[in-house]
Design an enzyme around this catalytic site. Structure first.
Site, PDB file in Angstrom:
ATOM      1  N   LYS A 138       0.841  -1.205   0.000  1.00 12.31           N
ATOM      2  CA  LYS A 138       0.000   0.000   0.000  1.00 12.31           C
ATOM      3  C   LYS A 138       0.872   1.250   0.000  1.00 12.31           C
ATOM      4  CE  LYS A 138      -1.746   1.608   4.059  1.00 12.31           C
ATOM      5  NZ  LYS A 138      -1.388   3.034   4.230  1.00 12.31           N
ATOM      6  N   ASN A 139       1.885   1.257   0.861  1.00  7.74           N
ATOM      7  CA  ASN A 139       2.690   2.477   1.026  1.00  7.74           C
ATOM      8  C   ASN A 139       3.650   2.719  -0.136  1.00  7.74           C
ATOM      9  OD1 ASN A 139       1.349   2.959   3.350  1.00  7.74           O
ATOM     10  ND2 ASN A 139       3.071   2.537   4.732  1.00  7.74           N
ATOM     11  N   ARG A 154      -8.580  -0.566   4.862  1.00  2.00           N
ATOM     12  CA  ARG A 154      -7.731   0.448   4.227  1.00  2.00           C
ATOM     13  C   ARG A 154      -6.382  -0.139   3.836  1.00  2.00           C
ATOM     14  NH1 ARG A 154      -6.276   4.942   7.713  1.00  2.00           N
ATOM     15  NH2 ARG A 154      -4.924   5.141   5.935  1.00  2.00           N
TER      16      ARG A 154
END
Ligand code: UD1
Length: 423
Positions: free
Chosen positions: A22-23, A402
């Site tokens: 994700k990052n 998320r």
């Protein structure tokens, strides 16, 4: 709102596929603003934050497409097109702080941006002063008004030497992207060097950027007039890898993490070894196995390659059932122990003293209804639930969605008794 119900006590055995980080995905998507040509990302994780960044880029005018929703091909994201709007609105930025990553690319590319100022969040105040100071050093005029940051550089940004007082991940990414299209040379000293930053740099280089020092704390970027399109696979998620390693360890199981990379785990690998967890690297991933008991191991969160703050909550869940004591010290964020009262409700013995938590291991946790407060805190409660006697219900699962793709499916496939209860 969905909940996750876990009946604990089953050792995990099997294989879990580790997806793109994700990052890394979020800044890589923002890099799509640096060119009109297509930037195609592969190994995209299917996550709420990626959807939020998609919405943000679309309202800047970019076409963000998924060529195919099926299987591996559905993990491709194609980003391209001209920028038609330079404002990042409050409604999107408030959902995801990483929205600030559009600031540098917008100013560098079109000479202006208006981005809602991200507020504080549950884990701390999280200012963006380093992003703004760096852009100012590169010649942007920055002002704050009505909750928005306005940054302009009508004649373009110019190279600068930026010494970061603290190696901020987001500021390093924002300034590195901006510097790619600035006039002249930019040096970012005391830069953050997380693997996600190196992945972004590699993608930028494949778009025609000139970056030296990738993977070190000193990045030197020679600005170029334009960047072109590329295709780039997103690096495997080291936090997802570490999280599932903790899941295998806390249940006393053995799991193969396909796609995981030991080299990117940094201090997490050493801390897990100290705790009695064996990790062996194979060609296609890492196999994790708990040897005998779990032992207490102290950790302090630090910038990479130190122990990541994003693994602190999961490691705390693990330490809560160790046969000793552990001190976990948080140095990155000021309020990142919100999982402690929830773990204690499950029978853990954890005391917080300032920025340190003392964890005294207990033989067994007991299931309880608990409340997720942020992304990594949520998953630490899932880990605790996997080890606990009886039933745990984790509420407010949207935090989990998320950053973790199909967490309940991945764990259930390895034998966990876990299910999502639609709310
Ligand atoms: C990124 C990660 C997040 C991770 C964090 C630290 C993404 C999308 N998010 O967040 O998951 O927990 O790195 O590894 O990659 N700071 C300032 N001024 C600034 C910027 C940061 O004071 O301008 C402070 C922050 O308040 C915080 C510390 O520096 O205390 C670390 O922040 P930073 O490294 O910037 O984290 P993020 O990029 O927000």
């Amino acid at each position: 709102m969905d909940k996750i119900r876990i009946r604990g006590g089953r050792p995990l055995h099997g294989e879990i596929i580790i997806r793109g980080a994700k990052n890394a995905g979020l800044p890589l998507m923002a890099a799509g603003l640096l060119t009109d040509e297509r930037v195609v990302l592969t190994n995209v994780p299917l996550l709420e934050d990626i959807r939020t960044m998609t919405a943000l880029l679309r309202q800047h005018g970019l076409a963000v497409e998924k060529p195919n929703n099926e299987g591996e091909a559905g993990r491709v994201l194609s980003i391209g097109g001209p920028i038609t709007n330079t404002e990042a609105p409050y409604d999107i930025v408030r959902k995801m702080r990483a929205s600030i990553l559009v600031l540098g690319p917008l100013v560098a590319r079109v000479g202006e941006a208006r981005v809602s100022l991200p507020g504080g969040c549950s884990i701390g105040t999280r200012p963006v002063d380093l992003h703004l100071k760096g852009l100012e050093q590169m010649g942007a005029v920055v002002s704050l008004d009505g909750g928005y940051i306005t940054a302009t550089a009508p004649a373009g940004l110019r190279g600068a030497t930026i010494l970061m007082p603290f190696p901020s991940v987001g500021a390093t990414e924002n300034l590195m992207m901006a510097a790619c299209l600035a006039n002249g040379q930019t040096v970012i000293a005391n830069a953050a060097r997380e693997p996600e930053i190196s992945d972004l740099a590699a993608c930028l280089v494949s778009m025609g950027a000139r970056i030296a020092g990738i993977g070190t704390d000193r990045l030197t970027i020679e600005g170029v007039d334009r960047l072109h399109g590329t295709t780039h696979p997103i690096v495997a998620d080291r936090i997802e890898t570490g999280t599932y390693a903790c899941a295998a360890a806390i249940t006393g199981g053995s799991v193969h993490l396909r796609g995981g990379r030991l080299a990117h785990l940094g201090a997490v690998a050493q801390s897990l070894a100290e705790a009695g967890v064996e990790m062996t690297e194979q060609e296609d991933g890492i196999t994790v196995r708990r040897l005998n008991g779990l032992h207490g191991a102290d950790v302090m969160t630090e910038p990479y390659p130190g122990f990541p703050t994003d693994m602190q909550a999961q490691f705390m869940a693990l330490m809560s059932v160790s046969d000793g004591a552990a001190m976990l010290t948080e140095t990155i964020f000021e309020n990142r122990f919100m999982h402690v009262p929830e773990l204690n409700r499950m029978g853990a013995r954890i005391n917080v003293h300032g920025s340190s938590a003392i964890v005294r291991g207990v033989p067994q946790l007991s299931g309880a209804p608990v409340m997720a407060t942020d992304l990594r805190a949520s998953v630490s409660l899932v880990l605790a639930g996997l080890a606990a006697r009886g039933e745990t219900v984790v509420n407010r699962v949207y935090h989990l969605d998320r950053g973790y793709e199909a967490v309940e499916e991945k764990l259930a496939a390895c034998g966990a008794d876990i299910e999502r209860l639609p709310g």
